[in-house]
Design a protein around this motif. Structure first.
Motif, short mmCIF file in Angstrom:
data_model
loop_
_atom_site.label_atom_id
_atom_site.label_comp_id
_atom_site.label_asym_id
_atom_site.label_seq_id
_atom_site.Cartn_x
_atom_site.Cartn_y
_atom_site.Cartn_z
N MET A 62 8.46 29.39 50.86
CA MET A 62 9.69 29.15 51.42
C MET A 62 10.81 28.93 50.32
SD MET A 62 10.09 27.46 55.04
CE MET A 62 8.41 27.92 55.56
N LEU A 98 14.16 30.86 49.17
CA LEU A 98 15.49 30.06 49.21
C LEU A 98 16.11 29.98 47.86
CD1 LEU A 98 14.75 27.44 51.59
CD2 LEU A 98 15.95 29.35 52.06
N GLU A 134 18.07 32.16 54.99
CA GLU A 134 17.25 31.68 56.00
C GLU A 134 15.76 32.04 56.05
OE1 GLU A 134 16.48 29.29 58.13
OE2 GLU A 134 18.32 28.31 58.22
N TYR A 135 15.07 31.62 56.84
CA TYR A 135 13.56 32.07 56.80
C TYR A 135 12.70 31.90 58.19
CZ TYR A 135 9.25 32.37 53.97
OH TYR A 135 8.03 32.81 53.31
N MET A 182 9.12 32.36 60.07
CA MET A 182 7.90 32.63 60.05
C MET A 182 7.25 33.71 61.38
SD MET A 182 6.55 28.74 58.70
CE MET A 182 7.96 27.91 59.67
N ILE A 204 14.11 32.31 68.61
CA ILE A 204 14.16 32.00 67.25
C ILE A 204 15.02 32.68 66.51
CG2 ILE A 204 12.69 31.96 65.04
CD1 ILE A 204 10.33 31.03 67.09
N ASP A 211 18.60 31.85 67.30
CA ASP A 211 18.98 30.34 66.68
C ASP A 211 19.43 30.43 65.35
OD1 ASP A 211 18.57 29.26 69.35
OD2 ASP A 211 16.47 28.92 69.11
N LYS A 212 18.43 31.25 64.66
CA LYS A 212 18.56 31.26 63.15
C LYS A 212 19.84 31.82 62.57
CE LYS A 212 14.75 29.43 61.03
NZ LYS A 212 14.68 28.34 60.29
N ARG A 239 22.38 32.10 64.66
CA ARG A 239 23.59 31.16 64.71
C ARG A 239 23.78 30.05 63.60
NH1 ARG A 239 21.73 29.16 69.31
NH2 ARG A 239 22.81 30.96 70.45
N LEU A 240 22.67 29.66 63.14
CA LEU A 240 22.81 28.79 62.07
C LEU A 240 23.39 29.25 60.63
CD1 LEU A 240 19.12 26.98 61.75
CD2 LEU A 240 21.39 25.89 62.39
N LEU A 272 14.94 21.45 70.96
CA LEU A 272 14.77 22.07 69.57
C LEU A 272 15.92 21.36 68.73
CD1 LEU A 272 16.90 25.21 69.26
CD2 LEU A 272 16.45 24.50 71.61
N PHE A 305 18.78 20.82 66.23
CA PHE A 305 20.21 21.21 66.01
C PHE A 305 20.37 22.34 67.01
CE2 PHE A 305 19.06 20.18 61.63
CZ PHE A 305 20.04 19.44 61.24
N LYS A 319 24.03 23.93 68.13
CA LYS A 319 24.55 23.86 66.54
C LYS A 319 26.06 23.17 66.49
CE LYS A 319 25.65 26.86 62.72
NZ LYS A 319 27.23 26.93 62.58
N VAL A 349 9.24 24.37 64.40
CA VAL A 349 10.02 24.17 63.11
C VAL A 349 10.92 25.50 62.96
CG1 VAL A 349 8.77 22.47 61.84
CG2 VAL A 349 8.36 24.85 61.44
N ASN A 350 10.29 26.68 63.55
CA ASN A 350 11.16 27.98 63.14
C ASN A 350 12.63 27.74 63.95
OD1 ASN A 350 10.41 30.09 61.86
ND2 ASN A 350 8.69 30.79 63.02
N ARG A 351 12.53 27.11 65.25
CA ARG A 351 13.44 27.24 66.26
C ARG A 351 14.59 26.18 65.79
NH1 ARG A 351 13.40 27.31 72.52
NH2 ARG A 351 15.20 28.11 72.00
N GLY A 352 15.72 26.72 65.32
CA GLY A 352 16.92 26.01 64.85
C GLY A 352 17.06 25.01 63.67
N LEU A 353 15.93 24.94 63.26
CA LEU A 353 15.91 24.05 61.91
C LEU A 353 16.33 24.77 60.86
CD1 LEU A 353 15.28 21.24 60.85
CD2 LEU A 353 12.83 21.98 60.53
N PRO A 354 17.39 24.52 60.00
CA PRO A 354 17.66 25.27 58.91
C PRO A 354 16.24 25.47 57.82
CG PRO A 354 19.36 23.95 59.34
CD PRO A 354 18.26 23.37 60.22
N ALA A 355 16.11 26.47 57.06
CA ALA A 355 14.97 26.56 56.24
C ALA A 355 15.15 25.60 55.34
CB ALA A 355 14.70 27.83 55.74
N PRO A 356 16.22 25.28 54.58
CA PRO A 356 16.31 24.44 53.50
C PRO A 356 16.06 23.06 53.94
CG PRO A 356 18.35 25.72 53.63
CD PRO A 356 17.46 26.18 54.89
N LEU A 399 13.75 22.48 56.28
CA LEU A 399 12.45 22.24 56.42
C LEU A 399 11.61 22.18 55.29
CD1 LEU A 399 9.85 22.73 58.28
CD2 LEU A 399 10.09 25.13 57.88
N VAL A 400 11.97 22.95 54.15
CA VAL A 400 11.17 22.61 52.92
C VAL A 400 11.69 21.30 52.11
CG1 VAL A 400 11.07 25.03 52.25
CG2 VAL A 400 13.10 23.88 51.58
#
Ligand SMILES: C[S@@+](CC[C@H](N)C(=O)[O-])C[C@H]1O[C@@H](n2cnc3c(N)ncnc32)[C@H](O)[C@@H]1O
Lengths: 123, 288
Positions: free
Chosen positions: A92, A96, A102-103, A105, A112, A115-116, A118-119, B91, B93, B96, B174-181, B183-184
């Protein structure tokens, strides 16, 4: 209308993702691997706004495509989200750092994806 | 229940049937112990949530469960039923926009107001902790020191609070709504799950609390998140809770509700504002 490209070697996944994107108002194009995606990108008439990208694909994989994309200033404005079965934190981070915004899985749900998006301010 | 049941019904159908009287009993029971109003005709909800308990404790059906609940010394069973009937979905964030408003507009103002003490933030129906931890991560990213802030998460259910304290989330969560940056950066992979790092975990304290009980002892807050819980209550309960919340809000404090919730026609002593696309509320009395 915003335009998105779905890059995945599975037709089923492409269908699910394009369907979701179309429902929220995107015009969509599809490619089966990184190479196809790159060729398509070069000859699209209107600019792309968003790419959903698988990792493991024949010819050119997602990460190779991503690196190529981010090295080319013409495509700076394209938002990119990985949608992949690679789920290690290191992978990941690698994506990035290579410029993915975004990422997700796999397996994913429609919620999902939305939501992503939207982010990423892409919804 | 009016659903036609064939003669050769299997155990599933049988254990699901419930008399009108027992339906009313369960409505009353859930209302009494959580404030949650269970509408008429939610049989499917009762079935899907309570049949697993019926099976687990070896009872015949929902009617037998009601019978058991009426008996004395059934507090654990009672709690299980109430917990099963509450919706814990949450979930990171969520929606948002409240988090955008906090990051872009509210935070500097709130930090200035709480200059000589820690900023106090309350996640009032914290469920499994995603909301409280989203706030904590956002503050860290904004350069706020953990010692500058106290985040309190409360919930009726001990079960969800135990998960919140544990702070281990599935891939789906963690897939839902959590920005990947995020998460890592803030999580560590643990088998198939992801564990929130201690640095963030330590910023949040969780405590059991029924919103219908006295909340004064919690102290005063600069920011309150009370989202996606008022929708389950009747008007009188909503009104009582909102009034109590006003009582623990600092004069400059803000309140966020869920996207389907409002103070409008419930408590007219809130002022509604829109910031960065998020709706938020301030107490009018404090402003006056
Ligand atoms: C849908 S979750 C909301 C989680 C989070 N605030 C959000 O918006 O994502 C609702 C939570 O309210 C809690 N709850 C229900 N009745 C309550 C009560 N009377 N007092 C405190 N919490 C309650 C439930 O246990 C559940 O965890």
């Amino acid at each position: 209308m915003s335009q998105a490209m779905v890059v995945d070697d599975s037709r089923t996944i492409r269908r699910i993702l394009t369907r979701t994107l179309q429902d929220i108002g995107y015009h969509t194009v599809e490619a089966g691997n990184g190479l196809e995606a790159w060729e398509m990108l070069e000859c699209l008439e209107s600019p792309l706004d968003l790419i959903l990208l698988d990792w493991n694909m024949p010819e050119m994989n997602g990460l190779q495509f991503l690196r190529k994309l981010r090295a080319d200033r013409r495509f700076d404005d394209i938002k990119l989200m990985m949608v992949t079965t690679e789920t290690q934190a290191e992978q990941m981070l690698e994506a990035l750092e290579a410029g993915a915004n975004e990422y997700v899985m796999k397996p994913f749900t429609r919620d999902i994806i939305e939501d992503k998006l939207r982010l990423m301010n892409a919804l | 229940m009016t659903k036609a049941v064939p003669r050769t019904q299997d155990a599933v159908d049988k254990s699901a049937s419930i008399t009108q009287e027992n339906y009313r009993f369960l409505q009353q029971h859930v209302y009494q112990h959580s404030g949650i109003v269970l509408d008429e005709g939610k049989h499917y909800l009762l079935e899907s949530r309570l049949i697993p308990i019926v099976r687990d404790v070896g009872l015949a059906d929902l009617n037998a469960l009601c019978h058991a609940l009426r008996g004395v010394g059934q507090a654990p069973l009672r709690n299980r039923v109430v917990e099963a009937m509450t919706t814990n979905e949450t979930l990171f964030f969520r929606d948002k926009s409240p988090f955008d408003a906090l990051r872009l507009k509210l935070l500097p103002e709130l930090l200035a107001a709480a200059r000589h003490r820690p900023l106090r933030i309350w996640s009032a129906a914290a469920s499994t902790g995603q909301e409280a931890y989203s706030i904590a991560m956002l503050l860290l990213e904004q350069g706020v020191q953990p010692s500058q802030v106290e985040i309190l998460g409360t919930d009726l259910s001990e079960e969800v609070l135990a998960r919140a304290r544990e702070a281990v989330y599935s891939q789906l969560e963690v897939n839902r709504g959590l920005p990947a940056p995020y998460l890592v950066k803030h999580f560590t992979r643990k088998g198939m799950s992801w564990e929130l790092q201690e640095r963030v975990r330590k910023m949040v304290r969780f405590q059991q609390l029924d919103l219908r009980s006295g909340i004064r002892p919690l102290g005063m807050f600069d920011l309150v998140f009370c989202r996606n819980v008022l929708i389950y209550f009747d008007l009188a309960t909503k009104r009582a809770i909102l009034e109590q919340i006003r009582g623990v809000m600092q004069p400059h404090a803000y309140l966020f509700l869920g996207s389907a919730e409002t103070t409008l026609n419930v408590d007219e002593r809130f002022l509604r504002k829109v910031v960065e696309g998020a709706v938020l509320y301030q107490s009018m009395e404090a402003r006056a």
